[in-house]
Design a protein around this motif. Structure first.
Motif, PDB file in Angstrom:
ATOM      1  N   UNK A 241       0.830  -1.213   0.000  1.00 27.74           N
ATOM      2  CA  UNK A 241       0.000   0.000   0.000  1.00 27.74           C
ATOM      3  C   UNK A 241       0.865   1.264   0.000  1.00 27.74           C
ATOM      4  N   UNK A 242       0.383   2.290  -0.731  1.00 25.02           N
ATOM      5  CA  UNK A 242       1.176   3.503  -0.961  1.00 25.02           C
ATOM      6  C   UNK A 242       1.687   4.145   0.334  1.00 25.02           C
ATOM      7  N   UNK A 243       0.813   4.214   1.342  1.00 25.62           N
ATOM      8  CA  UNK A 243       1.244   4.913   2.564  1.00 25.62           C
ATOM      9  C   UNK A 243       2.440   4.192   3.211  1.00 25.62           C
ATOM     10  N   UNK A 244       2.449   2.848   3.133  1.00 25.02           N
ATOM     11  CA  UNK A 244       3.580   2.102   3.685  1.00 25.02           C
ATOM     12  C   UNK A 244       4.794   2.194   2.770  1.00 25.02           C
ATOM     13  N   UNK A 245       4.521   2.227   1.468  1.00 26.61           N
ATOM     14  CA  UNK A 245       5.607   2.360   0.499  1.00 26.61           C
ATOM     15  C   UNK A 245       6.363   3.677   0.735  1.00 26.61           C
ATOM     16  N   UNK A 246       5.610   4.740   0.991  1.00 25.66           N
ATOM     17  CA  UNK A 246       6.250   6.036   1.245  1.00 25.66           C
ATOM     18  C   UNK A 246       7.131   5.995   2.491  1.00 25.66           C
ATOM     19  N   UNK A 247       6.676   5.263   3.506  1.00 27.35           N
ATOM     20  CA  UNK A 247       7.495   5.131   4.729  1.00 27.35           C
ATOM     21  C   UNK A 247       8.778   4.359   4.405  1.00 27.35           C
ATOM     22  N   UNK A 248       8.632   3.320   3.558  1.00 27.05           N
ATOM     23  CA  UNK A 248       9.803   2.536   3.162  1.00 27.05           C
ATOM     24  C   UNK A 248      10.854   3.424   2.498  1.00 27.05           C
ATOM     25  N   UNK A 249      10.407   4.280   1.588  1.00 25.95           N
ATOM     26  CA  UNK A 249      11.366   5.164   0.896  1.00 25.95           C
ATOM     27  C   UNK A 249      12.014   6.103   1.903  1.00 25.95           C
ATOM     28  N   UNK A 250      11.189   6.581   2.812  1.00 27.96           N
ATOM     29  CA  UNK A 250      11.694   7.506   3.826  1.00 27.96           C
ATOM     30  C   UNK A 250      12.812   6.858   4.652  1.00 27.96           C
ATOM     31  N   UNK A 251      12.623   5.610   5.075  1.00 25.63           N
ATOM     32  CA  UNK A 251      13.630   5.013   5.957  1.00 25.63           C
ATOM     33  C   UNK A 251      14.730   4.278   5.200  1.00 25.63           C
ATOM     34  N   UNK A 252      14.437   3.750   4.024  1.00 20.41           N
ATOM     35  CA  UNK A 252      15.471   3.016   3.292  1.00 20.41           C
ATOM     36  C   UNK A 252      16.263   3.958   2.386  1.00 20.41           C
ATOM     37  N   UNK A 253      15.581   4.952   1.854  1.00 23.63           N
ATOM     38  CA  UNK A 253      16.275   5.927   1.013  1.00 23.63           C
ATOM     39  C   UNK A 253      15.760   5.924  -0.410  1.00 23.63           C
ATOM     40  N   UNK A 254      16.180   6.953  -1.174  1.00 23.27           N
ATOM     41  CA  UNK A 254      15.703   7.121  -2.551  1.00 23.27           C
ATOM     42  C   UNK A 254      16.150   6.003  -3.477  1.00 23.27           C
ATOM     43  N   UNK A 255      17.251   5.298  -3.085  1.00 24.80           N
ATOM     44  CA  UNK A 255      17.712   4.181  -3.927  1.00 24.80           C
ATOM     45  C   UNK A 255      16.604   3.153  -4.084  1.00 24.80           C
ATOM     46  N   UNK A 256      15.802   3.020  -3.040  1.00 20.04           N
ATOM     47  CA  UNK A 256      14.707   2.048  -3.100  1.00 20.04           C
ATOM     48  C   UNK A 256      13.658   2.482  -4.131  1.00 20.04           C
ATOM     49  N   UNK A 257      13.391   3.778  -4.168  1.00 21.76           N
ATOM     50  CA  UNK A 257      12.451   4.313  -5.156  1.00 21.76           C
ATOM     51  C   UNK A 257      13.006   4.090  -6.568  1.00 21.76           C
ATOM     52  N   UNK A 258      14.328   4.300  -6.724  1.00 18.47           N
ATOM     53  CA  UNK A 258      14.963   4.109  -8.043  1.00 18.47           C
ATOM     54  C   UNK A 258      14.768   2.673  -8.536  1.00 18.47           C
ATOM     55  N   UNK A 259      14.923   1.700  -7.616  1.00 22.50           N
ATOM     56  CA  UNK A 259      14.744   0.297  -8.007  1.00 22.50           C
ATOM     57  C   UNK A 259      13.339   0.107  -8.576  1.00 22.50           C
ATOM     58  N   UNK A 260      12.360   0.699  -7.892  1.00 22.51           N
ATOM     59  CA  UNK A 260      10.958   0.537  -8.317  1.00 22.51           C
ATOM     60  C   UNK A 260      10.710   1.237  -9.657  1.00 22.51           C
ATOM     61  N   UNK A 261      11.304   2.422  -9.820  1.00 24.71           N
ATOM     62  CA  UNK A 261      11.108   3.165 -11.082  1.00 24.71           C
ATOM     63  C   UNK A 261      11.718   2.385 -12.249  1.00 24.71           C
ATOM     64  N   UNK A 262      12.866   1.760 -11.997  1.00 20.55           N
ATOM     65  CA  UNK A 262      13.579   1.066 -13.078  1.00 20.55           C
ATOM     66  C   UNK A 262      13.231  -0.416 -13.175  1.00 20.55           C
ATOM     67  N   UNK A 263      12.225  -0.840 -12.420  1.00 21.91           N
ATOM     68  CA  UNK A 263      11.958  -2.278 -12.317  1.00 21.91           C
ATOM     69  C   UNK A 263      11.718  -2.958 -13.673  1.00 21.91           C
ATOM     70  N   UNK A 264      10.913  -2.323 -14.529  1.00 20.30           N
ATOM     71  CA  UNK A 264      10.612  -2.942 -15.829  1.00 20.30           C
ATOM     72  C   UNK A 264      11.889  -3.135 -16.642  1.00 20.30           C
ATOM     73  N   UNK A 265      12.767  -2.115 -16.632  1.00 21.26           N
ATOM     74  CA  UNK A 265      14.031  -2.211 -17.380  1.00 21.26           C
ATOM     75  C   UNK A 265      14.918  -3.307 -16.799  1.00 21.26           C
ATOM     76  N   UNK A 266      14.981  -3.365 -15.473  1.00 21.52           N
ATOM     77  CA  UNK A 266      15.823  -4.378 -14.821  1.00 21.52           C
ATOM     78  C   UNK A 266      15.303  -5.776 -15.159  1.00 21.52           C
ATOM     79  N   UNK A 267      13.994  -5.931 -15.103  1.00 23.45           N
ATOM     80  CA  UNK A 267      13.406  -7.239 -15.418  1.00 23.45           C
ATOM     81  C   UNK A 267      13.707  -7.628 -16.860  1.00 23.45           C
TER      82      UNK A 267
END
Lengths: 206, 317
Positions: A132-158
C-alpha cells in the motif's frame, strides 16, 4: 471448591469448537490438548519483545474468554509458526490468532486491516499484490531514494534479466475479478473502502 | 524422504521476487537450465495471495479459489510439479491443495463458481494435485541436484563464512512430513552452499528465529518488527558471518532493506550481505551479476563478493 483444571467442568465450548472447525485451522489442531507447558511462548518473537504471550492466548481460548477477540494484543503475532511447529500436542497459537482476527473483523473491528486494502485492490486489478502507498512512502523515507529508483527502473531491470511482464494479461485479471466477486472478497473490500471513507469524513469533521 | 522431480516443473512466480529481487527468478532459471531441470513459467499464473492472507485481508476460501485456478493452469500445460520461489507461496499452496482434496463442501463451492463463470475447465477433482508430491520449494529441486552441482566448475568463495535463514513458512508450517531433514535445524541451504567449498555456520543462536517481517508487523508495528530482526543480526555478527543465504524474498527483503536502518538504531555495523541460495550458486558458477543475478536491486552492497568474483574464474572445486 473451585475447579483448577482447564477442561474439567467446562460447560461451554463455543469458542474452542468454532476455532477447531474453522477453515483456517489445521485439520488436527490440538486446541483442547493444550497442557499450558509454555513451549509456544518460549520460542515466540512477539512474546519476547511485547506484552503478547502465546500461552496466555491458548489459555484464554480454552477458558472460552471471548474478550480475547477484541484484545489488541492478538495483532502482535508474526505468523512465523514457531509456536505451531514446537507444540508437543499439535496446537497452533499462530492459527488460533489468525482465526480470532477474522472473528474481530467480522465483528466490525476493521482498523487493523483497512491499511492493507490496497494489496487486495492491486491483486484484483493486476493479478499481483502490492505494498500500500502509505507504507511504500514510509519505506522510501527510511530506506532511502535508492529504493524508489529500483521501483522506477523495475521494468528495465526485469527486461535486462530476461524476465516476463510483471502483471497478468487482461483476460486473466478479468477472470480473477469474477472469481473474487463470487467468493465474497469484493464485498469484503467494499466494506473496508466504506470504513476508510467514513473514517476520513469523521476526521475532517473532527 | 520425499521424491523430488526434475521435469514437468512450473516455476511459480512470487510477487516479492518479481517486485523486489527479480534476480532470484532469473538465477533459478539459470541453474535449472545448467542442471537440465525441465520447467516452464506461465504468464496467467496469479499471486498466491499469501501476503494478503497474512495481512488478514484474504479469507481462506478466496485464497483457496485462486489456488484452484493456478492449479488448473499447471494441469492444463502438463507441468504439475510446482516449484515456488517464496516460502509463503509454498505453505499457502500446500494448505489450499489439502483443502481442495479433503473438504468436499469447499471444493464443490469453488467448482460451482467456476461453472457459473464459464470457467468449467478450471474445476478441481480430488487428487488432481498432491501437496506432498506436487508442491516444492525451488531450493528443494536444487538440493536434489547437489551431486550434479558439485561437478560444475565454480569460483572459489572459500574465504566467505556462510549462514542460512531457512524461512519459517518453509520449515515450520507443514513441518510434520514436508521439511527436508530436521525441521529444528534445517540444512538444505548449508548442504547446497558446501558444494562451493565454503565454510558454513551450521548452528547459531536464533537460527530458527523469524526474519521479523511478521507481515503486518513490518508496516504497522515497525519497532517490534525490527527488534526481532536485530536479535538475529546480532547473533550472526557474533558468529562473524559474511553472507546470509535465503530462500524467501520476504525474509531477504527484511534483512537486506532494513539492515542499514537497524545499524543506525543500534549504532553498529554489520559486515553481512544477503543473497538467495539460487543467486549465490549462480554467482559461484560465473553468472553475470547484473544480467542474471540481479544484484542491482539489492540495498546492502555486494562489493566484497563481486570483487572476489571479478578476480577469479570458475574451476572444479
Amino acid at each position: 471448591m473451585e475447579i483448577k483444571t482447564l477442561k474439567i467442568g467446562k460447560k461451554n465450548n463455543k469458542l474452542t469448537e468454532s476455532i477447531i472447525h474453522d477453515l483456517r485451522a489445521s485439520e488436527d489442531i490440538g486446541v483442547n490438548k493444550c497442557i499450558q507447558c509454555g513451549m509456544c511462548t518460549s520460542v515466540c518473537p512477539a512474546s519476547r519483545h511485547s506484552d503478547y504471550d502465546s500461552r496466555e492466548i491458548a489459555k484464554r481460548v480454552l477458558e472460552e474468554d471471548e474478550s480475547v477477540i477484541c484484545d489488541d494484543i492478538i495483532w502482535n503475532c508474526f505468523s512465523c509458526y514457531s509456536c505451531h511447529s514446537i507444540c508437543p500436542v499439535g496446537n497452533s497459537v499462530a492459527e488460533i490468532v489468525q482465526i480470532l482476527r477474522q472473528k474481530a473483523i467480522a465483528q466490525g473491528k476493521l482498523e487493523q486491516v483497512v491499511t492493507f486494502l490496497a494489496f487486495g485492490e492491486s491483486l484484483m486489478e493486476l493479478g499481483i499484490g502490492s505494498i500500500p502507498l502509505e507504507y511504500f512512502n514510509i519505506l522510501i523515507e527510511i530506506i532511502g531514494d535508492e529504493y524508489l529508483d529500483i521501483k522506477i527502473n523495475l521494468d528495465d531491470i526485469r527486461e535486462e534479466l530476461g524476465l516476463g511482464k510483471l502483471t497478468l494479461p487482461d483476460d486473466d485479471t478479468r477472470d480473477i475479478k469474477i472469481i473474487l466477486e463470487k467468493t465474497g472478497f469484493t464485498n469484503r473490500l467494499e466494506k473496508l473502502r466504506a470504513y476508510k471513507e467514513s473514517n476520513k469524513n469523521s476526521k475532517h469533521k473532527g | 524422504m520425499k521424491k523430488i522431480p526434475d521435469k514437468d516443473i512450473l516455476i511459480f512466480k512470487s510477487c516479492l521476487v518479481s517486485g523486489e529481487y527479480p534476480g532470484v527468478e532469473s538465477s533459478t532459471k539459470y541453474l535449472f537450465d545448467k542442471l537440465g531441470v525441465e520447467y516452464v513459467l506461465d504468464e496467467r499464473q496469479s499471486c498466491c495471495t499469501g501476503l494478503g492472507y497474512y495481512f488478514d485481508l484474504f479469507d481462506q476460501f478466496s485464497t483457496t479459489a485462486l489456488a484452484a485456478r493456478n492449479f488448473a493452469i499447471a494441469r492444463e500445460i502438463e507441468h504439475k510439479n510446482i516449484a515456488t520461489l517464496c516460502a509463503t507461496c509454498y505453505a499457502i499452496l500446500k494448505k489450499a491443495c489439502n483443502i481442495l482434496n479433503e473438504n468436499d463442501t469447499v471444493r464443490n463451492r469453488i467448482n460451482q463458481i467456476f461453472k457459473d463463470s464459464k470457467m468449467d475447465h478450471m474445476e478441481y477433482s480430488p487428487g488432481d494435485f498432491d501437496s506432498h508430491s506436487n508442491i516444492f520449494h525451488a531450493a528443494e529441486i536444487l538440493w536434489n541436484k547437489t551431486a550434479e552441482i558439485k561437478e560444475i566448475p565454480k569460483i572459489d568463495l572459500s574465504n566467505f563464512k556462510i549462514a542460512s535463514h531457512h524461512a519459517c513458512h518453509y520449515c515450520k508450517v507443514h513441518y510434520k512430513e514436508e521439511t527436508i531433514g530436521n525441521m529444528r535445524n534445517p540444512m538444505i541451504i548449508e548442504e547446497l552452499a558446501k558444494t562451493c567449498g565454503v565454510e558454513t555456520v551450521d548452528w547459531y543462536d536464533h537460527k530458527r528465529t523469524t526474519c521479523g517481517a511478521g507481515f503486518r508487523q513490518r508496516f504497522a508495528n515497525l519497532d517490534l518488527s525490527l527488534s526481532v530482526t536485530a536479535d538475529k543480526l546480532l547473533s550472526l555478527q557474533e558468529n562473524d558471518v559474511d553472507i546470509l543465504l535465503h530462500m524467501c524474498p520476504n525474509c531477504q527483503m527484511q534483512f537486506d532493506r532494513y539492515q542499514p536502518v537497524i545499524e543506525k538504531k543500534l549504532n553498529t555495523k554489520f559486515d553481512l550481505v544477503h543473497l538467495n541460495i539460487a543467486q549465490f550458486l549462480a554467482l559461484a558458477m560465473g553468472a553475470d551479476p547484473y544480467k542474471v543475478v540481479g544484484v542491482q536491486t539489492h540495498t546492502v552492497p555486494l562489493d566484497n563478493i563481486l570483487e572476489r568474483i571479478n578476480q577469479a574464474s570458475p574451476v572444479v572445486i
